[in-house]
Design a protein around this motif. Sequence first.
Motif, short mmCIF file in Angstrom:
data_model
loop_
_atom_site.label_atom_id
_atom_site.label_comp_id
_atom_site.label_asym_id
_atom_site.label_seq_id
_atom_site.Cartn_x
_atom_site.Cartn_y
_atom_site.Cartn_z
N MET A 19 0.87 -1.19 0.00
CA MET A 19 0.00 0.00 0.00
C MET A 19 0.90 1.24 0.00
O MET A 19 1.32 1.71 1.05
CB MET A 19 -0.89 -0.01 1.25
CG MET A 19 -1.67 -1.31 1.44
SD MET A 19 -2.81 -1.27 2.83
CE MET A 19 -1.68 -1.32 4.23
N ASP A 20 1.20 1.76 -1.18
CA ASP A 20 2.21 2.82 -1.28
C ASP A 20 1.63 4.09 -1.92
O ASP A 20 0.67 4.01 -2.70
CB ASP A 20 3.40 2.30 -2.10
CG ASP A 20 4.64 3.15 -1.93
OD1 ASP A 20 4.70 3.93 -0.96
OD2 ASP A 20 5.55 3.03 -2.78
N PHE A 62 0.66 -4.89 3.43
CA PHE A 62 1.95 -4.39 3.94
C PHE A 62 1.68 -3.00 4.53
O PHE A 62 1.49 -2.03 3.80
CB PHE A 62 2.95 -4.31 2.78
CG PHE A 62 4.39 -4.29 3.19
CD1 PHE A 62 4.80 -4.51 4.50
CD2 PHE A 62 5.38 -4.09 2.23
CE1 PHE A 62 6.14 -4.51 4.86
CE2 PHE A 62 6.73 -4.10 2.57
CZ PHE A 62 7.11 -4.31 3.89
N ALA A 63 1.65 -2.95 5.86
CA ALA A 63 1.25 -1.71 6.54
C ALA A 63 2.45 -0.92 7.04
O ALA A 63 2.42 0.32 7.09
CB ALA A 63 0.33 -2.04 7.70
N ASN A 68 10.72 1.08 7.71
CA ASN A 68 9.97 2.33 7.89
C ASN A 68 10.28 3.04 9.21
O ASN A 68 9.92 4.21 9.39
CB ASN A 68 8.46 2.10 7.75
CG ASN A 68 8.00 1.86 6.33
OD1 ASN A 68 7.05 1.11 6.09
ND2 ASN A 68 8.65 2.49 5.35
N ARG A 71 11.92 6.54 9.20
CA ARG A 71 11.18 7.78 8.94
C ARG A 71 11.14 8.66 10.19
O ARG A 71 11.40 8.17 11.29
CB ARG A 71 9.75 7.43 8.50
CG ARG A 71 9.75 6.69 7.18
CD ARG A 71 8.35 6.50 6.66
NE ARG A 71 8.39 5.81 5.38
CZ ARG A 71 7.45 5.85 4.47
NH1 ARG A 71 6.35 6.56 4.69
NH2 ARG A 71 7.56 5.19 3.34
N ARG A 188 1.08 -3.53 -6.25
CA ARG A 188 1.76 -2.38 -5.65
C ARG A 188 1.14 -1.12 -6.22
O ARG A 188 1.09 -0.92 -7.44
CB ARG A 188 3.26 -2.37 -5.91
CG ARG A 188 3.91 -1.15 -5.21
CD ARG A 188 5.38 -1.26 -5.01
NE ARG A 188 5.84 -0.16 -4.16
CZ ARG A 188 6.90 -0.20 -3.38
NH1 ARG A 188 7.63 -1.29 -3.34
NH2 ARG A 188 7.26 0.83 -2.65
N ARG A 194 8.98 -2.15 -7.44
CA ARG A 194 9.87 -2.91 -6.56
C ARG A 194 9.07 -3.56 -5.45
O ARG A 194 7.94 -3.16 -5.17
CB ARG A 194 10.98 -2.01 -5.98
CG ARG A 194 10.47 -0.77 -5.27
CD ARG A 194 11.64 0.06 -4.69
NE ARG A 194 11.15 1.30 -4.11
CZ ARG A 194 11.13 2.48 -4.74
NH1 ARG A 194 11.59 2.58 -5.97
NH2 ARG A 194 10.66 3.57 -4.14
N SER A 196 10.36 -3.97 -2.22
CA SER A 196 10.66 -3.33 -0.93
C SER A 196 10.62 -4.30 0.26
O SER A 196 10.03 -4.00 1.30
CB SER A 196 9.70 -2.14 -0.68
OG SER A 196 9.80 -1.20 -1.72
C1 IPE Z 1 6.82 -0.21 1.28
O1 IPE Z 1 6.71 1.13 0.94
C2 IPE Z 1 6.31 -0.43 2.68
C3 IPE Z 1 4.87 -0.31 2.86
C4 IPE Z 1 3.99 -0.07 1.94
C5 IPE Z 1 4.42 -0.50 4.21
P1 IPE Z 1 7.92 2.14 1.11
O2 IPE Z 1 7.42 3.47 0.66
O3 IPE Z 1 8.50 2.07 2.47
O4 IPE Z 1 8.99 1.56 0.08
P2 IPE Z 1 10.22 2.26 -0.64
O5 IPE Z 1 11.09 2.82 0.45
O6 IPE Z 1 9.68 3.31 -1.53
O7 IPE Z 1 10.88 1.15 -1.42
#
Ligand code: IPE
Length: 251
Positions: A19-20, A62-63, A68, A71, A188, A194, A196
Amino acid sequence: MTQPTPEPKRLPVHVGIIMDGNGRWASQRGLPRLEGHRRGAERLIEVVDAAIDHGVRCLTLFAFSAENWKRPAEEVGGLFKLGEWVLRLHLHRLSKRHVRFSTIGDITAMPEFIRIPLEEAVAASKDNTGFELVIALNYGSRQETVKAAKQLAADAVAGKINPDAIQWDDLANRLETHGLPDPDLIIRTSGESRLSNFLLLQAAYAEIVITPTYWPDFGAEAFGAALQEYAKRERRYGMTGEQIRPTTQQS
Ligand code: IPE
Ligand code: IPE
Ligand code: MG
């Protein structure tokens, strides 16, 4: 639900979603990143409902990745608060839909205000059989693999397993996803191509659908479109197309 459901044999059993795009959704609108996360969290239940309605059996979301944590602390804290809010808001509804709830990833590192309700939700839903909802929280595929490799090594040292006899299943059974089917489809959002660190080994033969839509804009319609895209794919597992389609008329 306006997208039709593909025929059963063209429907994925297990779907994983990365979930991006929450941050970019927000910055496009001049909003703080956390507002993107909030809107993303609001949409989540719509996608879970769509998966159940289409007849998918298992959904892994993927939460929060193990990476992460890098951050800003304010964003990490805000994400956990949102997670707790979503859980509280939808738990009753999910239990009415017979959803079995589980997590992958190291939730022992999560703050208590989210870890305890999560553990309670897992325990309360353990006998449900309607649908499997897996939340990947503080999850990383490499970390999961290292943990499984350590267990294998310890079992070898203890004489419980012969190192020469180790098969893929011995490793797979020590992954956090043991008992779940491999994902058939990984979606994605946000256009990134990717994985990730998401289900790297389990997704060895998964179909990957990448949509440019940012997660806060991804709903039932977009999920249905991803299922349609999956239904068009031909999975070969190393074989030839002809082997996969043995019923094709030869002239
Ligand atoms: C992947 O997304 C993780 C989740 C969706 C929880 P990110 O935003 O962290 O991945 P990258 O850093 O762009 O590869
Ligand atoms: C996904 O959205 C949420 C998490 C990774 C927790 P992002 O926050 O990664 O959004 P972008 O990729 O920066 O747009
Ligand atoms: Mg991102």
